[in-house]
Design a protein around this motif. Structure first.
Motif, PDB file in Angstrom:
ATOM      1  N   TYR A 229       0.817  -1.208   0.000  1.00 40.52           N
ATOM      2  CA  TYR A 229       0.000   0.000   0.000  1.00 40.52           C
ATOM      3  C   TYR A 229       0.851   1.260   0.000  1.00 40.52           C
ATOM      4  CZ  TYR A 229      -4.809  -1.648   0.765  1.00 40.52           C
ATOM      5  OH  TYR A 229      -6.054  -2.178   0.616  1.00 40.52           O
ATOM      6  N   VAL A 230       0.483   2.230  -0.865  1.00 36.36           N
ATOM      7  CA  VAL A 230       1.006   3.570  -0.744  1.00 36.36           C
ATOM      8  C   VAL A 230       0.184   4.275   0.333  1.00 36.36           C
ATOM      9  CG1 VAL A 230       2.006   3.939  -2.999  1.00 36.36           C
ATOM     10  CG2 VAL A 230      -0.436   4.120  -2.726  1.00 36.36           C
ATOM     11  N   PRO A 231       0.656   5.318   0.977  1.00 37.26           N
ATOM     12  CA  PRO A 231       1.931   5.991   0.760  1.00 37.26           C
ATOM     13  C   PRO A 231       3.142   5.293   1.392  1.00 37.26           C
ATOM     14  CG  PRO A 231       0.636   7.144   2.413  1.00 37.26           C
ATOM     15  CD  PRO A 231      -0.231   6.049   1.881  1.00 37.26           C
ATOM     16  N   TYR A 232       2.926   4.305   2.298  1.00 40.94           N
ATOM     17  CA  TYR A 232       4.104   3.746   2.949  1.00 40.94           C
ATOM     18  C   TYR A 232       5.076   3.150   1.937  1.00 40.94           C
ATOM     19  CZ  TYR A 232       7.159   1.188   5.978  1.00 40.94           C
ATOM     20  OH  TYR A 232       8.293   0.725   6.592  1.00 40.94           O
TER      21      TYR A 232
ATOM     22  N   LEU B 143       2.606  15.174  -4.511  1.00 38.34           N
ATOM     23  CA  LEU B 143       2.902  15.406  -5.927  1.00 38.34           C
ATOM     24  C   LEU B 143       1.616  15.407  -6.749  1.00 38.34           C
ATOM     25  CD1 LEU B 143       6.105  13.222  -6.373  1.00 38.34           C
ATOM     26  CD2 LEU B 143       5.934  15.652  -5.916  1.00 38.34           C
ATOM     27  N   GLY B 144       0.486  15.453  -6.107  1.00 37.31           N
ATOM     28  CA  GLY B 144      -0.776  15.521  -6.833  1.00 37.31           C
ATOM     29  C   GLY B 144      -1.471  14.187  -7.007  1.00 37.31           C
ATOM     30  N   GLY B 145      -0.856  13.103  -6.536  1.00 38.78           N
ATOM     31  CA  GLY B 145      -1.441  11.780  -6.740  1.00 38.78           C
ATOM     32  C   GLY B 145      -2.452  11.421  -5.666  1.00 38.78           C
ATOM     33  N   ASP B 146      -3.089  10.278  -5.843  1.00 39.11           N
ATOM     34  CA  ASP B 146      -4.132   9.849  -4.928  1.00 39.11           C
ATOM     35  C   ASP B 146      -3.845   8.411  -4.482  1.00 39.11           C
ATOM     36  OD1 ASP B 146      -6.369   9.098  -3.598  1.00 39.11           O
ATOM     37  OD2 ASP B 146      -7.779   9.600  -5.196  1.00 39.11           O
ATOM     38  N   PRO B 147      -3.500   8.210  -3.210  1.00 39.05           N
ATOM     39  CA  PRO B 147      -3.134   6.864  -2.754  1.00 39.05           C
ATOM     40  C   PRO B 147      -4.277   5.859  -2.855  1.00 39.05           C
ATOM     41  CG  PRO B 147      -2.902   8.494  -0.975  1.00 39.05           C
ATOM     42  CD  PRO B 147      -3.381   9.227  -2.166  1.00 39.05           C
ATOM     43  N   VAL B 148      -5.516   6.342  -2.755  1.00 40.46           N
ATOM     44  CA  VAL B 148      -6.635   5.399  -2.793  1.00 40.46           C
ATOM     45  C   VAL B 148      -6.758   4.759  -4.177  1.00 40.46           C
ATOM     46  CG1 VAL B 148      -9.123   5.151  -2.484  1.00 40.46           C
ATOM     47  CG2 VAL B 148      -7.829   6.610  -0.956  1.00 40.46           C
ATOM     48  N   LEU B 149      -6.320   5.505  -5.213  1.00 38.45           N
ATOM     49  CA  LEU B 149      -6.365   4.922  -6.556  1.00 38.45           C
ATOM     50  C   LEU B 149      -5.492   3.674  -6.637  1.00 38.45           C
ATOM     51  CD1 LEU B 149      -6.319   7.765  -9.183  1.00 38.45           C
ATOM     52  CD2 LEU B 149      -8.043   6.034  -8.801  1.00 38.45           C
TER      53      LEU B 149
END
Lengths: 220, 601
Positions: B214-217, B306-312
């Motif tokens: 999983y991101v963000p980790y 950076l504008g991203g979405d971890p849930v995606l």
């Protein structure tokens, strides 16, 4: 899958009943592989759609900074190359190996031209400071949404370019075999599969072109 | 095999032959049998049924006739089987024989099972006492990551398709090989390369993210993540190639008379699995590539700053990884179907429902990924939709379970090791499935999310079901693969150990989770200790059971009694050829005149 002998005669592998089934299996395998490839790109198109919903306005502005002229020229190049590869299969089926070879070579040249133009385009972006991800430093559009747009732009067109590169390699190899008259009215399976793959690469571009070039807002 | 078991089997064979002789009387009373006889008569008119079965090959199976090709079987010299037709390491490493490739996959997935199992034992050992038992929390994180990654990608996903799918699919279809034998060998090499990269990468890089990355980790962890992700990507390529090969094989290499509705149910489930493999794996490959690039180059596609979405990332990951659960379980369904018919000596109570429910699961399985993310930030409407879709899977699964149990009813049960594993499967799958419906209920999931309840649920349903089905398959087809019988008493003992151990390990975890024990923690309050001790003790029983199995199967490989072509008296098509089969599977091209699993009871 058979290694053909000269004059385009196919070889029947031991586990197939007849040549027709063997060719059918190869075609089916290619289609299933392409289905898998669609999902490979599909993940990225899904990301694009999701971020476009989140960052609609920024995406439109960022798309204004891609090179519409180069992108459109590249679209024409790829469409033409799909035509030439289809013609080469037609030529092979009519037992005209020299025409088939020439048309395949032309396809390879068009593919290479596409890649060259893409390189020119990337270079001009780099001069403006448009890099993907953490390296992004484009002053006109500093926000995160534009950064995501260009990250996706590099990643998706880059992945597509890798597919074009692979396709060019395959078509060059097929051209070599066509020159040695490996294909004819009796046997054109590898040529057909290579052509299918090339059309797929073309179609992916037909989706990238509107998403990154056409859905734009011209910079004021 | 015990004496009693052997006698039963001989009597059964004799019965089967009698029933065969009386086939036409039976036909009037029984529509399925009638269909078979009609088909057989058709065949006779076309002159395909001319010769009585060669007694050396008489396997008690009707309707599966060698084509009279002019060569009498007796006049042929004895053909060496696929294990002996060529010898030497080189002949194995360059083979394109699907059976040898299956055997080589068996070595790989068994090694992965043992390796993943060792890490399971280690992490259970650490959880024996609260606080530090023998490793620190960071090492514990690496242990559960190694356990998860190895078990999911190197054992459970490839296990049944690559080993038994490879070995049995062409045999069951009456084909000489899979459609693309060289690609098949390539997928074997790619699997081994991917597995080596995964293990080396995790040990060198110290991956500590858990198998879900999983991101963000995962974008920020100091551990080098890209080697593992590269390895998993490579394993995915192997999976896709295998899937393409099986789909094309099923479409193009069915022997004459093998219509879609005469395919053995194992083939149906492998076919459904292959579709998922081909369509879901590339999405995972893409998600993992992006995480690797996030981790190495700060691509930022999932990083909020950076504008991203971890849930995606979670969406993409579970779009693959939820169908991956069905990649694991559908082949298990196929094995269980084959086992239940062979060991109950009975026709499937409903062939089409079992076959189509596999496809139904393959389809619905693509629409349920959101149930992993009920608490990750989703609209209430989406949560409701995913909840309902997830429960649909329960319907298809229940159709199968009822069909298997219904098949057993009034069957003539042969209680051998595969059957023991089948009962274990039904129990574990039943519990796992019902708790699955429970966690698909959103209000309950909020309480259970990220606790041991979920851990227990998915171990029951996928691990329990896959391991028991894998072991059932291994015991059922061991005589087919190697021509020898395993010791039945030891088999039953090991099955008892594995089953008891499994329940002991994971049943307490339901209670732990319900009491609030979160997953992936190396430490816990004193009050949870009793349940953790039970769970750790259970893990030792499973380990012992697997070890016993390994020892007696290795013994049986060399010393086991010779099995003969069809030691179980099974009607499965694959038992029509000698065990082990010759290189091209059948001495003469078979012609199918009736459906699989027809026992005429």
């Amino acid at each position: 899958m058979g290694k053909p002998m000269p004059m385009g005669k196919p070889r029947l592998e031991v586990h197939f009943e007849d040549l027709e089934k063997q060719a059918h299996a190869a075609r089916l395998g290619m289609w299933v592989f392409l289905g898998s490839e669609v999902l490979f790109f599909g993940a990225l198109f899904g990301l694009y759609a999701s971020y476009r919903v989140a960052y609609g306005e920024l995406f439109r502005q960022a798309a204004g900074h891609t090179d519409l002229a180069l992108g459109t020229v590249n679209t024409f190049i790829l469409l033409t190359s799909s035509f030439t590869v289809a013609m080469s299969i037609h030529a092979a089926r009519q037992a005209r190996p020299r025409a088939a070879t020439a048309l395949l070579a032309l396809t390879v040249v068009l593919g290479a031209a596409f890649l060259a133009l893409k390189g020119v385009e990337y270079a001009s972006h780099f001069r403006e400071g448009i890099y993907p991800g953490g390296e992004y430093r484009f002053e006109e559009l500093p926000e995160g949404g534009a950064r995501v747009f260009f990250t996706l732009y590099y990643f998706m067109t880059g992945l597509h370019a890798l597919h074009v590169l692979g396709g060019v390699g395959v078509l060059a190899w097929l051209a070599g075999r066509a020159r040695r008259e490996a294909f004819g009215p009796l046997y054109d399976t590898p040529l057909e599969l290579g052509g299918l793959y090339w059309h797929f690469v073309d179609i992916v571009w037909l989706f990238l072109w509107p998403l990154f070039y056409l859905l734009r807002e011209s910079p004021a | 095999m015990g004496r009693g078991g052997a006698t039963t089997f001989q009597m059964d064979l004799a019965n089967a032959d009698c029933i065969l002789v009386m086939g036409s009387n039976f036909a009037e009373a029984h529509p399925v049998g009638f269909r078979f006889v009609m088909k057989a008569r058709e065949g006779a008119r076309r002159g395909r049924r001319g010769r009585p079965m060669d007694s050396s090959r008489a396997t008690g199976t009707a309707g599966y006739h060698p084509e009279p090709g002019g060569r009498a079987a007796g006049s042929q010299p004895e053909e060496p089987d696929y294990l002996r037709v060529e010898t030497g390491l080189r002949s194995w490493l360059t083979t394109t024989d699907h059976k040898r490739i299956g055997v080589m996959f068996l070595v790989g997935v068994t090694a992965s099972l043992l390796l993943g199992g060792v890490f399971a034992l280690l992490l259970r050992l650490e959880l024996l006492t609260p606080g530090r038992t023998f490793v620190d929390a960071m090492t514990y994180n690496r242990f559960f990551t190694l356990h998860g990654v190895i078990m999911v990608w190197m054992f459970m996903i490839p296990s049944i398709p690559t080993v038994f799918g490879n070995f049995l699919l062409p045999l069951m279809l009456g084909a000489k090989d899979v459609a693309f034998p060289r690609l098949n060998l390539a997928s074997l090499y790619i699997y081994y390369i991917g597995a080596a990269v995964v293990v080396a990468g995790m040990i060198a890089g110290g991956t500590d993210t858990g198998w879900t990355f999983y991101v963000p980790y995962s974008a920020q962890t100091p551990a080098a993540l890209w080697p593992v992700l590269t390895g998993v990507f490579i394993l995915g390529v192997s999976t896709i190639i295998t899937g393409i090969n099986f789909i094309v094989t099923t479409h193009t290499l069915r022997v004459r008379g093998m219509t879609w509705h005469r395919m053995p149910l194992f083939v149906w489930s492998i076919y459904a699995t292959s579709i998922i493999q081909v369509l879901a794996t590339p999405v995972l490959g893409m998600a993992l590539t992006l995480v690797a690039l996030d981790n190495v180059f700060r691509l930022g596609i999932f990083e909020p700053e950076l504008g991203g979405d971890p849930v995606l990332y979670q969406h993409l990951f579970w779009f693959y990884s939820h169908p991956a659960v069905y990649i694991m379980i559908l082949p298990a369904f196929g094995v269980i179907s084959e086992t239940v018919f062979a060991f109950s000596r009975k026709n499937p109570i409903t062939y089409r429902a079992i076959a189509y429910s596999s496809l139904g699961i393959a389809f619905v399985g693509f629409l349920t990924w959101g149930h992993h993310m009920f608490v990750a930030g989703m609209s209430a409407f989406d949560v409701g939709v995913f909840s309902v879709l997830s429960m649909l899977v329960g319907i298809f699964s229940a159709i199968k379970v009822f069909a298997w149990v219904g098949t057993m009813y009034r069957g003539s049960i042969l209680f051998a090791t595969p059957m023991a594993y089948l009962f274990a499967f039904l129990f574990l799958f039943g519990i796992g499935g019902m708790t699955g419906i429970a966690v698909a209920t959103t209000s309950l999931d909020v309480h259970w999310h990220d606790t041991y309840f979920v851990v227990a649920h998915f171990h029951f349903i996928m691990v329990g079901a896959v391991i028991t089905a894998f072991l059932a398959a291994l015991h059922y087809w061991f005589p087919k693969m190697f021509g020898r019988l395993y010791p039945e008493r030891w088999g039953l003992l090991a099955a008892a150990l594995v089953f008891t151990g499994f329940v002991l390990t994971f049943a307490p975890q339901f209670l732990l989770g319900n009491a609030g024990m979160p997953r992936r923690y190396a430490d816990y309050p004193q009050r949870y200790q009793t349940l953790h001790v039970l769970s750790t003790g259970g893990s030792w029983l499973i380990g012992l059971g697997i070890l016993v199995t390994l020892v007696y199967l290795l013994w049986a490989l060399r010393r086991g009694p010779i099995a003969g072509p069809n030691p179980w008296g099974s009607r499965g098509f694959e038992w029509n050829t000698p065990s082990p089969p010759p290189k091209h599977n059948y001495r003469e091209t078979p012609v199918i005149t009736h459906g699989p699993h027809e026992y005429f009871r």
